[in-house]
Design a protein around this motif. Sequence first.
Motif, PDB file in Angstrom:
ATOM      1  N   ASP A 180      -9.461   7.515   5.215  1.00  0.00           N
ATOM      2  CA  ASP A 180      -9.623   6.562   4.114  1.00  0.00           C
ATOM      3  C   ASP A 180      -9.132   5.191   4.569  1.00  0.00           C
ATOM      4  O   ASP A 180      -7.984   5.046   5.012  1.00  0.00           O
ATOM      5  CB  ASP A 180      -8.829   7.014   2.888  1.00  0.00           C
ATOM      6  CG  ASP A 180      -9.465   8.216   2.202  1.00  0.00           C
ATOM      7  OD1 ASP A 180     -10.395   8.807   2.782  1.00  0.00           O
ATOM      8  OD2 ASP A 180      -9.014   8.567   1.095  1.00  0.00           O
ATOM      9  N   GLU A 215      -4.903   7.773   6.421  1.00  0.00           N
ATOM     10  CA  GLU A 215      -5.107   6.500   5.751  1.00  0.00           C
ATOM     11  C   GLU A 215      -4.845   5.371   6.744  1.00  0.00           C
ATOM     12  O   GLU A 215      -3.897   5.442   7.540  1.00  0.00           O
ATOM     13  CB  GLU A 215      -4.169   6.340   4.550  1.00  0.00           C
ATOM     14  CG  GLU A 215      -4.594   7.157   3.347  1.00  0.00           C
ATOM     15  CD  GLU A 215      -3.886   6.743   2.073  1.00  0.00           C
ATOM     16  OE1 GLU A 215      -4.343   7.179   0.996  1.00  0.00           O
ATOM     17  OE2 GLU A 215      -2.886   5.999   2.139  1.00  0.00           O
ATOM     18  N   MET A 221       0.824  -1.196   0.000  1.00  0.00           N
ATOM     19  CA  MET A 221       0.000   0.000   0.000  1.00  0.00           C
ATOM     20  C   MET A 221       0.865   1.254   0.000  1.00  0.00           C
ATOM     21  O   MET A 221       0.522   2.246  -0.632  1.00  0.00           O
ATOM     22  CB  MET A 221      -0.940  -0.008   1.208  1.00  0.00           C
ATOM     23  CG  MET A 221      -2.003  -1.085   1.153  1.00  0.00           C
ATOM     24  SD  MET A 221      -2.931  -1.108  -0.404  1.00  0.00           S
ATOM     25  CE  MET A 221      -3.544   0.570  -0.443  1.00  0.00           C
ATOM     26  N   TYR A 243      -8.320   1.201   3.655  1.00  0.00           N
ATOM     27  CA  TYR A 243      -8.055   0.161   2.667  1.00  0.00           C
ATOM     28  C   TYR A 243      -8.145  -1.159   3.427  1.00  0.00           C
ATOM     29  O   TYR A 243      -7.298  -1.449   4.274  1.00  0.00           O
ATOM     30  CB  TYR A 243      -6.677   0.335   2.038  1.00  0.00           C
ATOM     31  CG  TYR A 243      -6.586   1.545   1.137  1.00  0.00           C
ATOM     32  CD1 TYR A 243      -6.768   1.419  -0.232  1.00  0.00           C
ATOM     33  CD2 TYR A 243      -6.334   2.814   1.664  1.00  0.00           C
ATOM     34  CE1 TYR A 243      -6.693   2.530  -1.075  1.00  0.00           C
ATOM     35  CE2 TYR A 243      -6.270   3.927   0.837  1.00  0.00           C
ATOM     36  CZ  TYR A 243      -6.443   3.779  -0.525  1.00  0.00           C
ATOM     37  OH  TYR A 243      -6.377   4.878  -1.348  1.00  0.00           O
ATOM     38  N   SER A 246     -13.912   5.691   2.143  1.00  0.00           N
ATOM     39  CA  SER A 246     -13.571   7.015   2.658  1.00  0.00           C
ATOM     40  C   SER A 246     -14.714   7.514   3.531  1.00  0.00           C
ATOM     41  O   SER A 246     -15.875   7.456   3.127  1.00  0.00           O
ATOM     42  CB  SER A 246     -13.326   7.990   1.505  1.00  0.00           C
ATOM     43  OG  SER A 246     -12.917   9.253   1.995  1.00  0.00           O
ATOM     44  N   ALA A 279     -10.754  -6.936  -1.381  1.00  0.00           N
ATOM     45  CA  ALA A 279     -10.355  -5.702  -0.706  1.00  0.00           C
ATOM     46  C   ALA A 279     -11.237  -4.549  -1.157  1.00  0.00           C
ATOM     47  O   ALA A 279     -11.719  -4.535  -2.290  1.00  0.00           O
ATOM     48  CB  ALA A 279      -8.889  -5.380  -0.976  1.00  0.00           C
ATOM     49  N   VAL A 280     -11.438  -3.596  -0.265  1.00  0.00           N
ATOM     50  CA  VAL A 280     -12.256  -2.431  -0.590  1.00  0.00           C
ATOM     51  C   VAL A 280     -11.574  -1.164  -0.081  1.00  0.00           C
ATOM     52  O   VAL A 280     -10.721  -1.208   0.812  1.00  0.00           O
ATOM     53  CB  VAL A 280     -13.673  -2.521   0.024  1.00  0.00           C
ATOM     54  CG1 VAL A 280     -14.414  -3.738  -0.490  1.00  0.00           C
ATOM     55  CG2 VAL A 280     -13.613  -2.538   1.556  1.00  0.00           C
ATOM     56  N   TYR A 281     -11.971  -0.085  -0.673  1.00  0.00           N
ATOM     57  CA  TYR A 281     -11.540   1.248  -0.240  1.00  0.00           C
ATOM     58  C   TYR A 281     -12.778   1.983   0.255  1.00  0.00           C
ATOM     59  O   TYR A 281     -13.806   2.021  -0.421  1.00  0.00           O
ATOM     60  CB  TYR A 281     -10.902   2.002  -1.410  1.00  0.00           C
ATOM     61  CG  TYR A 281     -10.892   3.508  -1.266  1.00  0.00           C
ATOM     62  CD1 TYR A 281      -9.961   4.148  -0.448  1.00  0.00           C
ATOM     63  CD2 TYR A 281     -11.827   4.283  -1.951  1.00  0.00           C
ATOM     64  CE1 TYR A 281      -9.971   5.526  -0.321  1.00  0.00           C
ATOM     65  CE2 TYR A 281     -11.831   5.663  -1.827  1.00  0.00           C
ATOM     66  CZ  TYR A 281     -10.900   6.285  -1.014  1.00  0.00           C
ATOM     67  OH  TYR A 281     -10.914   7.637  -0.884  1.00  0.00           O
ATOM     68  N   TYR A 328      -4.818   0.953   6.986  1.00  0.00           N
ATOM     69  CA  TYR A 328      -4.839  -0.304   6.253  1.00  0.00           C
ATOM     70  C   TYR A 328      -5.206  -1.423   7.222  1.00  0.00           C
ATOM     71  O   TYR A 328      -4.530  -1.607   8.244  1.00  0.00           O
ATOM     72  CB  TYR A 328      -3.476  -0.577   5.605  1.00  0.00           C
ATOM     73  CG  TYR A 328      -2.883   0.637   4.914  1.00  0.00           C
ATOM     74  CD1 TYR A 328      -3.670   1.431   4.082  1.00  0.00           C
ATOM     75  CD2 TYR A 328      -1.550   0.995   5.111  1.00  0.00           C
ATOM     76  CE1 TYR A 328      -3.130   2.542   3.444  1.00  0.00           C
ATOM     77  CE2 TYR A 328      -1.012   2.104   4.478  1.00  0.00           C
ATOM     78  CZ  TYR A 328      -1.800   2.873   3.651  1.00  0.00           C
ATOM     79  OH  TYR A 328      -1.271   3.986   3.033  1.00  0.00           O
ATOM     80  N   HIS A 366       1.838   1.695  -3.465  1.00  0.00           N
ATOM     81  CA  HIS A 366       0.679   2.119  -4.255  1.00  0.00           C
ATOM     82  C   HIS A 366       0.262   3.544  -3.907  1.00  0.00           C
ATOM     83  O   HIS A 366      -0.112   4.316  -4.777  1.00  0.00           O
ATOM     84  CB  HIS A 366      -0.475   1.145  -4.007  1.00  0.00           C
ATOM     85  CG  HIS A 366      -1.762   1.548  -4.658  1.00  0.00           C
ATOM     86  ND1 HIS A 366      -1.946   1.543  -6.029  1.00  0.00           N
ATOM     87  CD2 HIS A 366      -2.929   1.979  -4.128  1.00  0.00           C
ATOM     88  CE1 HIS A 366      -3.160   1.944  -6.316  1.00  0.00           C
ATOM     89  NE2 HIS A 366      -3.788   2.224  -5.187  1.00  0.00           N
ATOM     90  N   ARG A 367       0.346   3.881  -2.618  1.00  0.00           N
ATOM     91  CA  ARG A 367      -0.076   5.196  -2.133  1.00  0.00           C
ATOM     92  C   ARG A 367       1.163   6.048  -1.850  1.00  0.00           C
ATOM     93  O   ARG A 367       1.463   6.378  -0.713  1.00  0.00           O
ATOM     94  CB  ARG A 367      -0.923   5.047  -0.864  1.00  0.00           C
ATOM     95  CG  ARG A 367      -2.136   4.144  -1.030  1.00  0.00           C
ATOM     96  CD  ARG A 367      -3.185   4.773  -1.926  1.00  0.00           C
ATOM     97  NE  ARG A 367      -3.626   6.034  -1.375  1.00  0.00           N
ATOM     98  CZ  ARG A 367      -3.909   7.109  -2.115  1.00  0.00           C
ATOM     99  NH1 ARG A 367      -3.791   7.078  -3.421  1.00  0.00           N
ATOM    100  NH2 ARG A 367      -4.311   8.217  -1.535  1.00  0.00           N
TER     101      ARG A 367
END
Length: 218
Positions: free
Chosen positions: A174, A129, A77, A176, A195, A191-193, A131, A80-81
Amino acid sequence: MEVVSFEKFALSEEDIQGGVLGSEMASMPRSEGLHWSSVVRYMSSKKYKKGTEPSSWYRETGFIWEMMLEAVFKQRMKHHRRNAINQLSFEVDDIHMTPDGLVFDGPQPGPEAMLLAPPSGVNTEDYIEEYKATWRSMKNIGVAPGYTEFFVEFEDWHRQVMGYCRAAQTTRADFYVLFINGDYKPMIPDAVYISVRYTPSELEENWEMGLNNSQECK
């Protein structure tokens, strides 16, 4: 073959905390003192009736997955982020907090921050964020548009992240989330996101509740 002895055994709180504090997989040393995650765990444990709280091994497997996430999922992550700042550390009211990431939608803090300030009228926003991984079903987040179950079934996550939001002076977080068994139909990881936005009053009420419980869990 002869079975000489057979018995179940449980981990003590000292064993569990020792695993957390002594892990070589931790990405950064754990600060001395009280941590917000401990306060949140204590508040969550008060919801269980005697005899219904999760077993020590349930918690231990959770710890193993957390370390695995830190070593694998969180690293993925972070890659990715790339606009998220990781390994943050806040201390408020003598309570330590280490959110997974903070994204500066506006200028990052520092001596040049004022020079990089956006033009008047441009809407910018910083946000936390987080995770997560869970064995709970993805169905527990609910359905659009309210996703009400997400706030109920994952209350401990929200209590934790609301503390981070308050420390970072933002109302947005947010998530993840890796659902290890998806929605169980079939049992496939997904997996989902998600916010979310909290109100300032929710952040303050959550923090006050944490402070009221902090002395009991030291």
